[in-house]
Design an enzyme around this catalytic site. Sequence first.
Site, PDB file in Angstrom:
ATOM      1  N   CYS A  82      63.508  55.329 -73.942  1.00  0.00           N
ATOM      2  CA  CYS A  82      64.647  54.308 -73.951  1.00  0.00           C
ATOM      3  C   CYS A  82      63.758  52.936 -73.928  1.00  0.00           C
ATOM      4  CB  CYS A  82      64.793  54.319 -72.217  1.00  0.00           C
ATOM      5  SG  CYS A  82      65.570  52.746 -71.437  1.00  0.00           S
ATOM      6  N   GLU A  83      64.459  52.240 -74.623  1.00  0.00           N
ATOM      7  CA  GLU A  83      63.725  51.013 -75.332  1.00  0.00           C
ATOM      8  C   GLU A  83      63.949  49.868 -74.193  1.00  0.00           C
ATOM      9  OE1 GLU A  83      67.609  48.392 -77.115  1.00  0.00           O
ATOM     10  OE2 GLU A  83      66.331  49.737 -78.471  1.00  0.00           O
ATOM     11  N   HIS A  84      64.559  50.078 -73.044  1.00  0.00           N
ATOM     12  CA  HIS A  84      64.584  49.268 -71.816  1.00  0.00           C
ATOM     13  C   HIS A  84      63.293  49.193 -71.013  1.00  0.00           C
ATOM     14  CE1 HIS A  84      69.101  49.186 -72.646  1.00  0.00           C
ATOM     15  NE2 HIS A  84      68.512  48.379 -73.336  1.00  0.00           N
ATOM     16  N   HIS A  85      62.974  50.418 -70.847  1.00  0.00           N
ATOM     17  CA  HIS A  85      61.677  50.864 -69.790  1.00  0.00           C
ATOM     18  C   HIS A  85      60.546  51.554 -70.366  1.00  0.00           C
ATOM     19  CE1 HIS A  85      65.559  50.328 -67.419  1.00  0.00           C
ATOM     20  NE2 HIS A  85      64.703  49.307 -66.918  1.00  0.00           N
ATOM     21  N   GLN A 123      70.747  55.837 -76.256  1.00  0.00           N
ATOM     22  CA  GLN A 123      71.375  57.047 -76.628  1.00  0.00           C
ATOM     23  C   GLN A 123      72.750  56.877 -77.521  1.00  0.00           C
ATOM     24  OE1 GLN A 123      72.253  59.795 -73.348  1.00  0.00           O
ATOM     25  NE2 GLN A 123      73.951  60.745 -74.448  1.00  0.00           N
ATOM     26  N   HIS A 151      68.071  60.614 -68.381  1.00  0.00           N
ATOM     27  CA  HIS A 151      67.170  59.388 -68.610  1.00  0.00           C
ATOM     28  C   HIS A 151      66.581  59.271 -67.194  1.00  0.00           C
ATOM     29  CE1 HIS A 151      69.734  57.632 -71.917  1.00  0.00           C
ATOM     30  NE2 HIS A 151      70.489  58.661 -71.638  1.00  0.00           N
ATOM     31  N   CYS A 153      64.728  56.725 -66.777  1.00  0.00           N
ATOM     32  CA  CYS A 153      64.768  55.337 -66.018  1.00  0.00           C
ATOM     33  C   CYS A 153      65.660  55.429 -64.997  1.00  0.00           C
ATOM     34  CB  CYS A 153      65.144  54.426 -67.162  1.00  0.00           C
ATOM     35  SG  CYS A 153      66.679  54.783 -68.303  1.00  0.00           S
TER      36      CYS A 153
END
Length: 192
Positions: A82-85, A123, A151, A153
């Site tokens: 996940c590019e956010h976390h 995703q 996920h 996250c």
Amino acid sequence: MNVLADRFADPVAAHAEATIAHLGEDPSRPGLLDTPRRFAKAMRFLTGGYSLEPADVVGSGIFPAEGEGAVLVRNVEFHSLCEHHLLPFFGHVHVAYLPDKKIIGLSKIPRIVDLFARRMQVQERLTQQVADALVELLEPKGVMVVAEARHLCMAMRGVEKQNSSTATHALRGVYTLDAASRQEILSMIREP
């Protein structure tokens, strides 16, 4: 900067060691001594999709079409970050296309999925990228990609819902317009 970080030529390993220290752990203790190097190696593998494009992994695996029926490759497993976390998400992708003049070697579809999964991702984008790559490579009558993933996250932090999953889809060509064609593929996906 941490004196220990200087022992790593790889800047990713050096930053990992600094992060470990900033989190309050001792990066020089035996269990963590080689963790920065292992972390850097793992991150380079997990993000190895940046160095390639779909045509690179497909190579000469495109052939003249001989039939008119849809092609479906089900349950292609994938793992991504996940590019956010930078936490993993993982699941499987179902990829269908309706050939026009070209088909692709079946093993090339999982390679395309892996190519995009091995990037920092969401995703939704992963699903779209797989569909767009097949459109570009094959110019088919239609493409349908359905991804289902869990996920970490969402499971390990934030809402902490371990049993939740996410489904996304991308439709191109005939599958955007023809509900019966979409339903045919969805039925094939659900078959045992």
